[in-house]
Motif scaffolding. Structure first.
Motif, mmCIF file in Angstrom:
data_model
loop_
_atom_site.group_PDB
_atom_site.id
_atom_site.type_symbol
_atom_site.label_atom_id
_atom_site.label_comp_id
_atom_site.label_asym_id
_atom_site.label_seq_id
_atom_site.Cartn_x
_atom_site.Cartn_y
_atom_site.Cartn_z
ATOM 1 N N ALA A 249 4.676 1.684 1.843
ATOM 2 C CA ALA A 249 5.832 2.333 1.099
ATOM 3 C C ALA A 249 6.983 3.766 1.726
ATOM 4 O O ALA A 249 7.964 3.428 1.653
ATOM 5 C CB ALA A 249 5.949 2.897 -0.742
ATOM 6 N N ARG A 250 5.379 4.596 2.444
ATOM 7 C CA ARG A 250 6.272 5.806 2.622
ATOM 8 C C ARG A 250 6.483 5.294 4.643
ATOM 9 O O ARG A 250 7.771 5.384 5.170
ATOM 10 C CB ARG A 250 5.186 6.807 3.164
ATOM 11 N N GLN B 288 -4.353 8.932 -7.561
ATOM 12 C CA GLN B 288 -3.747 8.367 -6.859
ATOM 13 C C GLN B 288 -3.336 6.722 -7.681
ATOM 14 O O GLN B 288 -3.774 6.707 -8.754
ATOM 15 C CB GLN B 288 -4.352 7.783 -5.826
ATOM 16 N N VAL C 109 10.946 2.975 -4.962
ATOM 17 C CA VAL C 109 9.004 3.176 -4.512
ATOM 18 C C VAL C 109 8.518 3.225 -6.712
ATOM 19 O O VAL C 109 9.618 4.631 -6.819
ATOM 20 C CB VAL C 109 9.259 4.079 -3.432
ATOM 21 N N VAL D 109 8.676 9.615 0.504
ATOM 22 C CA VAL D 109 8.298 9.423 -0.932
ATOM 23 C C VAL D 109 7.130 10.420 -1.364
ATOM 24 O O VAL D 109 6.212 10.668 -0.910
ATOM 25 C CB VAL D 109 6.930 7.918 -0.749
ATOM 26 N N LEU E 152 5.843 3.896 -8.088
ATOM 27 C CA LEU E 152 4.309 4.336 -8.382
ATOM 28 C C LEU E 152 4.033 3.721 -9.961
ATOM 29 O O LEU E 152 4.205 3.868 -10.599
ATOM 30 C CB LEU E 152 4.328 5.424 -8.093
ATOM 31 N N VAL F 103 4.397 12.331 -4.885
ATOM 32 C CA VAL F 103 3.131 11.549 -5.083
ATOM 33 C C VAL F 103 2.246 13.026 -6.009
ATOM 34 O O VAL F 103 2.697 14.145 -5.812
ATOM 35 C CB VAL F 103 2.036 10.625 -3.983
ATOM 36 N N VAL G 254 1.453 0.757 -6.345
ATOM 37 C CA VAL G 254 2.473 0.407 -5.190
ATOM 38 C C VAL G 254 3.218 -0.468 -5.274
ATOM 39 O O VAL G 254 2.952 -1.145 -4.500
ATOM 40 C CB VAL G 254 2.165 1.410 -3.878
ATOM 41 N N SER H 247 1.108 -1.514 0.290
ATOM 42 C CA SER H 247 -0.147 0.698 -0.085
ATOM 43 C C SER H 247 0.626 1.103 0.067
ATOM 44 O O SER H 247 2.101 1.007 0.364
ATOM 45 C CB SER H 247 -0.785 0.325 1.132
ATOM 46 N N LEU H 248 0.412 1.955 -0.384
ATOM 47 C CA LEU H 248 1.100 3.387 -0.482
ATOM 48 C C LEU H 248 1.475 3.818 1.356
ATOM 49 O O LEU H 248 2.971 4.062 1.393
ATOM 50 C CB LEU H 248 -0.020 4.887 -0.787
ATOM 51 N N ASP H 249 0.853 3.485 1.989
ATOM 52 C CA ASP H 249 1.367 3.968 3.392
ATOM 53 C C ASP H 249 2.307 3.165 3.890
ATOM 54 O O ASP H 249 3.641 3.401 4.471
ATOM 55 C CB ASP H 249 -0.224 3.552 4.514
#
Lengths: 188, 265
Positions: B120-121, B138, B153, B128, B155, B130, B142, B116-118
């Motif tokens: 990855a952060r 969005q 990372v 990160v 996207l 975006v 990811v 998830s993006l979270d």
């Protein structure tokens, strides 16, 4: 004939009719050989993967030109090797070959046959280093012959040159390899 | 029982050398063979889908078709009937949720594992960024990959109007990692037909790489050169910002790529 795996020729016939799954099976049979051959030609794992992929995609497009009854192995390898050569020229770099560590070697337990040389560890390393010092052309022909274990006839197909040319090039490359091992740098 | 004798060294003649080479070949370490068959099938299925529309069996390299489509889109951008305009191109978006990317694509593109993006952060050793471009929205996927240090990372958006599918089925990719681009190696790593031009993204020096394939090296945080050679199949904008290397790949023009780049937050 139930359960009998299709022959290469049958798979090619199916693939010609547009059966991509049959072609995938054929690719699976040859992917390791194609990847290793490409690796020996271009010397980089990522380039070899891409070259093998590209070669198989091109070969699919050229299936109609494949002569029925011919051996698919040299034909496929020639297309893959061409793709690998283009990448080698473009990339201008070459990773050296490496030796497996002692514990990874196959331990078949059998005594070596008398016609097979037994090399000490440092001799292996020295020989490999000497191969890596050869020119691209010499290194390619020697690695295809002895490391990819292609016959001279297959090499002629892969390199797209007459059989006699393979023989003479291989012989000259072997002479130069011996010269390198003697400490000279005979490129002539 | 036969006992083989140690051979004279260096080998005395060609036969002895041949024998030594044959022995050596059993001890060579090859890189593990990657899965090639599934990637080939993927490319063939994409190609035959395009080929059927033209009423003949597809037989060209996928790359040629991708670039031909790209060129057509650039020339005939106005033909896309709806959407917004970026950099002279109309960009619009398919409705619904994106289909999953085939695993062969993820693997062959070295994207790493999908997160998830979270997540990855949390895992990335850097902040990160975006794209904040409303039109892009969005990221659909990811990915996080542990190399180089600090991680990479990616996207990823699937093919969309304005961002046609590349040969591996990807529309737009934004990649971020902590590294230093080594400008000295660029020239060597570009394949034939690729051109590189200098440009600026928000005042940072950038390179626009277009028309061909290229791979690239980067250095990890200890300065070691890493040969990861991420395969790039679309035109790419690459630049550095505050110790990050950022790439936008798959945008159909420099101005479209720069638009995405400038919107990174």
């Amino acid at each position: 004939m139930e359960g009998r795996p299709l022959t290469d020729a049958e798979l090619i016939e199916e693939a010609r009719g547009g059966d991509v799954a049959a072609y995938e099976e054929l690719v699976r049979r040859y992917e390791e050989l194609a990847f290793r051959t490409a690796y020996l030609v271009c010397g980089d794992a990522d380039d070899a993967r891409d070259a093998a992929q590209e070669g198989f995609v091109r070969a699919y497009g050229a299936l109609n030109r494949f002569r029925a009854g011919a051996e698919p192995r040299p034909w496929l390898l020639r297309i893959v090797a061409n793709a690998a050569r283009n990448r080698r020229r473009a990339a201008g770099r070459r990773a050296g070959l490496a030796l497996r560590s002692a514990q990874d070697r196959p331990s078949d337990g059998a005594a070596p046959s008398p016609e097979v040389a037994v090399l000490a560890g440092e001799q292996r390393a020295e020989l490999l280093a000497a191969v890596d010092r050869l020119s691209d052309d010499d290194r390619r022909i020697i690695t295809l012959r002895w490391f990819a274990d292609l016959s001279e006839r297959e090499m002629a197909a892969v390199l797209d040159v007459p059989l006699g040319t393979v023989k003479s090039r291989l012989s000259r490359a072997m002479q130069r390899l011996r010269a390198v091992m003697r400490g000279g740098d005979d490129r002539g | 029982m036969t006992v083989a004798e140690p051979m004279a060294w260096p080998p005395r003649d060609e036969a002895a050398l041949a024998s030594a080479l044959a022995d050596l070949s059993r001890d060579l370490a090859y890189p593990a063979t990657p899965s090639i068959a599934s990637a080939v099938t993927l490319r063939l299925r994409e190609g035959s889908a395009k080929g059927r529309r033209r009423g003949r069996r597809w037989a060209l390299p996928a790359r040629s078709i991708a670039f031909a489509l790209l060129a057509l889109l650039v020339l005939a951008g106005a033909a896309v009937a709806f959407g917004i305009v970026i950099g002279g191109l109309r960009i619009s978006f398919a409705p619904g949720t994106p289909p999953p990317l085939p695993s062969a694509v993820v693997q062959s593109r070295a994207f790493g594992s999908e997160v998830s993006l979270d997540e990855a952060r949390r895992r990335a050793g850097f902040g990160v960024l975006v794209p904040s471009l409303a039109a892009i929205g969005q990221p659909e996927h990811v990915y996080f990959n542990g190399v180089p240090s600090g991680g990479t990372v990616s996207l990823v958006w699937g093919p969309q109007p304005g961002y046609p599918a590349s040969v591996t089925g990807v529309g737009l990719v934004v990649t971020e990692f902590q590294a230093t681009v080594d400008p000295a190696v660029w020239e060597k790593l570009l394949y034939e037909g690729t051109s590189v031009s200098d440009t600026l993204v928000n005042g940072h020096a950038a390179l626009w790489i277009s028309g061909g394939e290229h791979t690239f090296f980067y250095r990890d945080s200890s300065g070691r050169r890493v040969d990861s050679s991420l395969q790039v199949v679309g035109d790419t904008l690459i630049w550095q910002r505050n110790g990050l290397v950022l790439r936008v790949e798959g945008a159909p023009s420099l101005s479209a790529a720069a638009e995405v780049a400038r919107s990174l937050r």
